[in-house]
Scaffold this motif. Sequence first.
Motif, PDB file in Angstrom:
ATOM      1  N   SER A 123       0.811  -1.216   0.000  1.00  0.00           N
ATOM      2  CA  SER A 123       0.000   0.000   0.000  1.00  0.00           C
ATOM      3  C   SER A 123       0.842   1.261   0.000  1.00  0.00           C
ATOM      4  O   SER A 123       0.383   2.331  -0.401  1.00  0.00           O
ATOM      5  N   GLN A 155      -5.405  -7.835   1.095  1.00  0.00           N
ATOM      6  CA  GLN A 155      -4.358  -8.119   0.117  1.00  0.00           C
ATOM      7  C   GLN A 155      -4.217  -9.627  -0.105  1.00  0.00           C
ATOM      8  O   GLN A 155      -4.057 -10.091  -1.232  1.00  0.00           O
ATOM      9  N   PRO A 213      -3.398  -0.730  -4.472  1.00  0.00           N
ATOM     10  CA  PRO A 213      -4.579  -0.261  -3.744  1.00  0.00           C
ATOM     11  C   PRO A 213      -5.218   0.913  -4.479  1.00  0.00           C
ATOM     12  O   PRO A 213      -4.553   1.626  -5.239  1.00  0.00           O
TER      13      PRO A 213
END
Length: 484
Positions: free
Chosen positions: A292, A360, A320
């Motif tokens: 991220s 994730q 993301p």
Amino acid sequence: MTRDRRPVTIVVPVYDDLPGLERCIEALLETVDFSVDRVVLANDVGPRVDRIEERIIQLVGDHDGFEYTRNDRNLGFVGNCNRAVLELDRTGNDVLLLNSDTVPMPGFLDEMTAVLASDDAIGVVCARSDNATIASFPYARRNPRANLAPRRTRELHGRTKYLLPRHTVSPVAMGFCFLIRREMIDRFGLFDEAFSPGYGEENDFCLRINEHGFTSVLANRALVLHTGSTSFSGDRGPSLRLEHERILLERYPFYGGAIALFLARYRDAVDVFADAFLPDDDVVRVALHVPSDLTNEMVARVRSTLEAAPEDVVVTVIVPKTQVRVARQAFPGSAIAVGGRPRQIFDVAVALGALTTFAQLSALNANAPRWILVDPVSQDLRWAHAVANHRASAIDRILRRFENQSTTWHDGAELVRLIRAAVATDIDPAALRARWHAVSDIAEATGLLVHRATVSIRRLTALTFGARSPRLVARLRSIAGRGL
């Protein structure tokens, strides 16, 4: 095998599309055992009714296994099916509703009837197909832009059908090839005229019998090709679809959640990743998952990988949502996706750095049958480090149970070499199932995946509006898809 099972009446509703009907009848002549089963061709007085009637008679002549009937007036698909099944067929047979634009493959009916006979709780059985929404095979593609040819479906189905369970329970069955236990018809009738002239009637039937404990299933080893010709011209088709979806959601508010749950959990893992079991090109498709936080070091690693990838290694960078703009600037001209594409799978998923959230991990699970972990969580035994990184460490332990390989970062060329080595290994169906179910179960148990049992007023209002103005809705969706 055929003579040991219950007989079936195959009802083929006929309207238009003469070339498709010819292919269907020719396939039935080749695949049906008429000493057991029979076919009813129900002509619903379409725009070329006389020409179609003439051609049907030419094709089937005085064949004992075929019965031909012509309605006095057009009844629509729902009315035509109801008349053929409830009024004309007095055999007591189980009933297969088969679209006239289908081409059944050899053995399809024996397989479907075997599935129906395997459990008294099964009320409806549907075959797999190249064009049948959630019954399509494959459902998710390695290359969504490529056309799915019937030949490809046949080859892939032949490669994987015995790796799959014989059947899969689904919320609904698809109406193109719809085998119904006669008891269901005797108890619950057939299609509701509220869905006349067509669209959604088979979904309503499946959900109606399910309220009484009966299930609908996909027969994974039966294959019926389906053209999917348009039954309604202009705006009528989209309008009917939207209006009838609204009726379904009002009757069964959980319907949307049931489809999402089926796609996320109930499909077999081999089904999810079927297109990767027999690639149809020489390209290696890679999902490159980045953390991220796109640090300068991480940007350099991604660039190194993209530069090292030759033309036959196609890399999609998975980022993301908050990092999309940064990623597009850092990797101009590269394929960028947010959390993966729901209708695309890859040959290999690479986690470039430690995964720190279960979202994730879940995205990695949905993307590919093979995993490569680059620089996973450091196993530092200091308590301060353990406490600060306990969540990432837990995710890492799950990852390591199912990884194909973990490695430290060297450079992009080395990573490409590892990707090629991973693709050269066969996919283990048992290990893939274990991984798929473990991650999916945790996602649902922790609330990451939520399948709603209700439908919002906003959704129902949108469907009502869409049914009245389908062209405007299509235009708005097109604009939204371009990001305007």
